[in-house]
Every structure is written in structure tokens, then in C-alpha cells.
Design an enzyme around this catalytic site. Structure first.
Site, PDB file in Angstrom:
ATOM      1  CG  HIS A 236      -2.025  -1.030   1.127  1.00 28.74           C
ATOM      2  ND1 HIS A 236      -3.150  -0.879   0.356  1.00 28.74           N
ATOM      3  CD2 HIS A 236      -2.137  -2.238   1.736  1.00 28.74           C
ATOM      4  CE1 HIS A 236      -3.925  -1.964   0.489  1.00 28.74           C
ATOM      5  NE2 HIS A 236      -3.324  -2.806   1.317  1.00 28.74           N
ATOM      6  CG  ASP A 289      -3.237  -4.091   5.068  1.00 25.25           C
ATOM      7  OD1 ASP A 289      -2.380  -3.216   5.280  1.00 25.25           O
ATOM      8  OD2 ASP A 289      -4.243  -3.887   4.361  1.00 25.25           O
ATOM      9  CD  GLU A 290      -5.699  -5.866   1.319  1.00 27.67           C
ATOM     10  OE1 GLU A 290      -6.809  -6.365   1.128  1.00 27.67           O
ATOM     11  OE2 GLU A 290      -5.434  -4.665   1.067  1.00 27.67           O
ATOM     12  CB  VAL A 291       2.677  -7.640   2.040  1.00 23.99           C
ATOM     13  CG1 VAL A 291       4.045  -7.425   1.392  1.00 23.99           C
ATOM     14  CG2 VAL A 291       2.423  -6.594   3.119  1.00 23.99           C
TER      15      VAL A 291
END
EC number: 3.2.1.52
Length: 496
Positions: A236, A289-291
Site C-alpha cells: 500500500h 496487510d495485503e503484501v
């Protein structure tokens, strides 16, 4: 619903010249927190209509003022600060004063908010009245952390809009504004240590200066709201590289941050150093998160760095998160990370870590069993951008589900409703937050034994609160239907 309520049957009139008394208080109010809160309370009580009636011949006692006694001289808004209060509104006395007793000024602010919700406009007398005196309300929050996330990366939110959200939070006693400042789409905040970072803003005007951020934090603190700042690393973060392209793995593969480059950690350190001058809350949120780590293995120089250091992708993910944690701790922060960090390497996280649940239920019990602290935001119930998530679901979502050990229960700091910004902006943020956030706010404030077993039994109170928000200028949507619904037909506010 307060912890304890007793009421009578007397109607009082509220003086148009309602006075604040602090006789006997240990709090000097040097920053004007209490005085300004009292003025705001009077303003929202008088907001509805012109109160120009005559007190003569009404036969009802007139409430002359509110006496506030605060025991602590401190106005430091530390995490876990005592927010309890006792509010008494007598039915007799000359002069007649409501009485607020609180350990801290922040408990007194909550008491003033409760008092404001006891007041109504009498259309016959054209005066403010207060029904059902005498009142005795003893109250305190169930959880110390009662949060609302806003996202200024997916859509820019002007400073007045952020302040209006903070104001509306105080009406339901939420006390943490989680400011998800930056994301892959934009980097709107000025960082003096690395001044090109905000080149990643959407436009020249959609930015926050360093002083804007200080102003927002101080505005929130004076209302009893802490601001939790988030930088989401290492994923992100595409917008960071607009100003500093060397943060990207390559010109064609731009996320996550380059784990092999020491400059990545220098920038994280610079951001957190600047944050420490603005954001005084105990915690900072480091995302995690969401890597998607594929850029690290498809970029030759990073792949060779991984081989040289004996790491695979998941090792490198852990390495970056833990190194960022150490940087944050060096600046005096405890860390909050999204739950993927716990799910992937929970036993390696610093013990100062708070795990922020979002993916679903059952995570909090695993976190506290591991001895770490937790914040609950499970997306199926407490994500406001899920417009089909109903207020009933918000109300019935219990942070302590399947956690029975009192020591482990204490590790659940509280919860947070999340207003992600992909599909909202300044035009519709409030009607997407409210009234569903208020349903969660009661879950986080009210003692568990006072919570309704059936959400339907609180519908009338929530409808009244939604109308109260509308009266105060907050664009709260109707209860009926899904989040951000329009009224379905003509009718009273209370019935929508």
C-alpha cells in the site's frame, strides 16, 4: 445506555443564560477544554429553535446552570485515561444546578454530552426543557479504545470535513480517530524530513501541511479524541515513490517498498520522527496487510539480495515489518499492525504490538491466547464501506466472543469501525458512517449486562439518536435499509 440510570417525573426549564460553575474543582482549565465544551454543549442544545419564551407563570423550576467538579488537575489525554462521570440533575433547589463529578476533564466532556441529550425544545413555551428530573447517571466506558477509521488516500477529505467527523464522534462517545493518511493511491501529508513524499498527492491542493495535522490533533484532543496515525508498510505504498522512485523495486514493479534498500528504512524513520512531533497518542499504526511480495523476486537486484541474506519472500516481509517496529519503538510508540502480521509470524512480533483484526471472526481469541493485545474490526460486521452491513449487525458484534479468561479479556483494548474511502468522499462520508457507527459505539461503551440481547429493542433509541444527529447538522442516513440509504417515502424522521 449508561452504566446506571435513575430518573424522576419532574419537568425543568433550562435557563437561556445557563451558567458553568467549577467551584470545588481541582482542574484549572488553562487550555479552556471544559469552558469550550460547555459552550459547544449549550450551542447544540439551542441549535434547533429560537428559545424566546417567557419563564413567568410556567410553574416549572428553572435550571440555572451546571456545576462541574473535576478531581484531577491534568488534561493529558493518555490512553486509558479515566472517562467515568456522575451526572445529577436535581428537581429542587434555589438556584437549581445540575452537578457533574468526574475524575478527569474528559469524563466531564462525556457528562456534558449526556446532559445535552436530556434537553428538548418545548414548542408551546418556546423554551428548552428537561424532562424526568431528578436524574442520577453514573457512567464509564466498557473499553478504552472506541475507534473510527477514516481514509484520506482513496479520496481527499478537507480539514473541515475531518473536524466535523471528530465532532460527530463525540456525540456517541467514540474516542480514537484512526487516520489512514496514505496508501498506494496518494500521499497527501507533508513530511518535512522527506519533502518530496507529498508529490504523491492527487493534486497540488489535495494535501495536508504539517501544521494542518497538528491542528487536527489538537482539535481532537480538546474533544477527548486521540488521533492514531497510520503509515501502511511495506504494501500500500506505491505513492511514496512518486517523490522518491528509489523506494520502488523497479520502474515497472512499484510495490511493496524495496526491502533491500537502506533508504526505505531511512524514510520510514523520517516519517515516524516527524509523526512523533504531531501525533502524541501512545500508538502508531504500521499496517502490514495485503503484501504481495512478487516484485521482490522478479526484480533481479532484490532477488540477489534475498539470496545473499538467506531469505525467501516471507522472511523478507517479516524482516521489514519487524525493523519498522523497532524504528517506531525508538520514537516512543507502541505498534498496531493489521492481523496478517500475526497470522504469518505472530510469535516474532514485538510484545508491544497490538494486532488489529479485520479479516474475520475468531482472530481476537487467538491473539490474546498468544498474550498480545487486540483491536477488533472484523470486516463482515464493522466495515462501514460494506453498505449491506446493517446497523443490527454492528450492534450485535461482540469483541469478546469466545474469550472468557478475565486476563485475556483485558488484552482486547476495544474495537473500531472502518470508513474506507474507495467509494466515499466529502459529499457522503457522514451518511455512510452514521447511524451504524453509533450502534457499535454502544457495544463498546455500555456494560455488557446492559446491552440489548435483541438489536430490535434499541431501534427506537437509535432512531432518535439519528434524528438528533440530523438536528445537529450531521447527515446521518435512515436506519431502514442498507448503509447510506435514502428515505423510502415521506414520513417522520423517527420512523425512517
Amino acid at each position: 445506555m449508561p452504566a446506571s440510570v435513575a430518573r424522576g417525573a419532574q419537568t425543568l426549564l433550562v435557563s437561556r443564560d445557563l451558567r458553568l460553575s467549577t467551584a470545588g474543582s481541582n482542574y484549572s482549565d488553562g487550555r479552556g477544554i471544559l469552558r469550550e465544551a460547555f459552550q459547544r454543549m449549550v450551542a447544540v442544545v439551542e441549535l434547533d429553535h429560537v428559545a424566546n419564551g417567557s419563564y413567568g407563570g410556567r410553574g416549572s423550576p428553572v435550571l440555572a446552570g451546571v456545576r462541574v467538579v473535576v478531581r484531577s488537575p491534568s488534561d493529558e489525554l493518555n490512553f486509558g485515561v479515566d472517562e467515568s462521570y456522575k451526572l445529577s440533575v436535581p428537581a429542587t433547589g434555589n438556584p437549581l444546578y445540575a452537578q457533574i463529578e468526574a475524575q478527569t476533564v474528559f469524563g466531564a466532556l462525556h457528562a456534558l454530552e449526556t446532559f445535552s441529550q436530556l434537553c428538548n425544545f418545548d414548542f408551546n413555551a418556546r423554551l428548552i426543557e428537561l424532562h424526568s428530573a431528578p436524574w442520577t447517571i453514573v457512567d464509564m466506558p466498557r473499553f478504552h479504545y472506541r475507534g473510527l477509521l477514516i481514509d484520506t488516500s482513496r479520496h481527499y477529505l478537507p480539514v473541515p470535513v475531518i473536524k466535523s467527523v471528530i465532532d460527530s464522534m463525540t456525540f456517541s462517545k467514540l474516542n480514537v480517530l484512526h487516520w489512514h493518511i496514505v496508501d498506494e493511491q496518494s500521499f497527501p501529508l507533508q513530511i518535512p524530513s522527506y519533502p518530496k513524499l507529498w508529490n504523491g498527492a492527487y493534486s497540488y491542493s489535495e494535501r495536508y501541511t504539517f501544521d494542518d495535522a497538528i491542528d487536527i490533533v489538537q482539535y481532537a484532543e480538546k474533544r477527548g479524541v486521540n488521533v492514531l496515525a497510520e503509515i501502511d508498510v511495506p504494501g500500500h505504498a506505491l505513492s511514496w515513490g512518486v517523490g522518491y522512485p528509489s523506494l520502488w523495486p523497479s520502474a515497472t514493479c512499484k510495490e511493496p517498498l524495496d526491502v533491500s534498500n537502506d533508504f526505505t528504512f531511512q524514510v520510514i524513520n523520517g516519517i515516524l520522527s516527524d509523526f512523533s512531533k504531531i501525533f502524541k497518542f501512545k500508538f502508531v499504526h504500521l499496517g502490514g496487510d495485503e503484501v504481495n511480495t512478487s516484485c521482490w523476486t522478479t526484480t533481479p537486484r532484490i532477488k540477489s539480495w534475498l539470496i545473499q541474506h538467506g531469505m525467501n519472500e516471507s522472511d523478507a516481509y517479516r524482516y521489514l515489518v519487524l525493523r519498522a517496529q523497532k524504528i517506531a519503538i525508538s520514537h516512543g510508540y507502541d505498534i498496531i499492525n493489521w492481523e496478517e502480521t500475526f497470522n504469518n509470524f505472530g510469535d516474532k512480533l514485538d510484545r508491544k504490538t497490538v494486532v488489529h483484526n479485520w479479516l474475520g471472526s475468531g482472530v481476537a481469541e487467538k491473539v490474546v491466547t498468544a498474550g498480545l493485545r487486540c483491536i477488533v474490526s472484523n470486516q463482515d460486521k464493522w466495515y462501514l464501506d460494506n453498505l449491506d452491513a446493517t446497523w443490527e449487525g454492528f450492534y450485535m458484534n461482540e469483541p469478546l466472543t469466545n474469550i472468557y479468561n478475565p486476563e485475556q479479556q483485558r488484552l482486547v483494548l476495544g474495537g473500531e469501525v472502518c470508513m474506507w474511502g474507495e467509494h466515499i468522499d466529502a459529499s457522503d462520508i457522514q451518511q455512510t458512517i452514521w447511524p451504524r457507527a453509533a450502534a457499535a459505539a454502544e457495544r463498546l461503551w455500555t456494560p455488557v449486562e446492559k446491552l440489548a440481547k435483541d438489536a430490535g429493542s434499541v431501534a427506537a433509541r437509535l432512531a432518535r439518536f439519528r434524528c438528533l444527529l440530523n438536528q445537529r447538522g450531521v447527515a446521518a442516513a435512515p436506519l431502514a435499509g442498507y448503509g447510506r440509504s435514502a428515505p423510502s417515502e415521506p414520513g417522520s424522521c423517527q420512523r425512517q
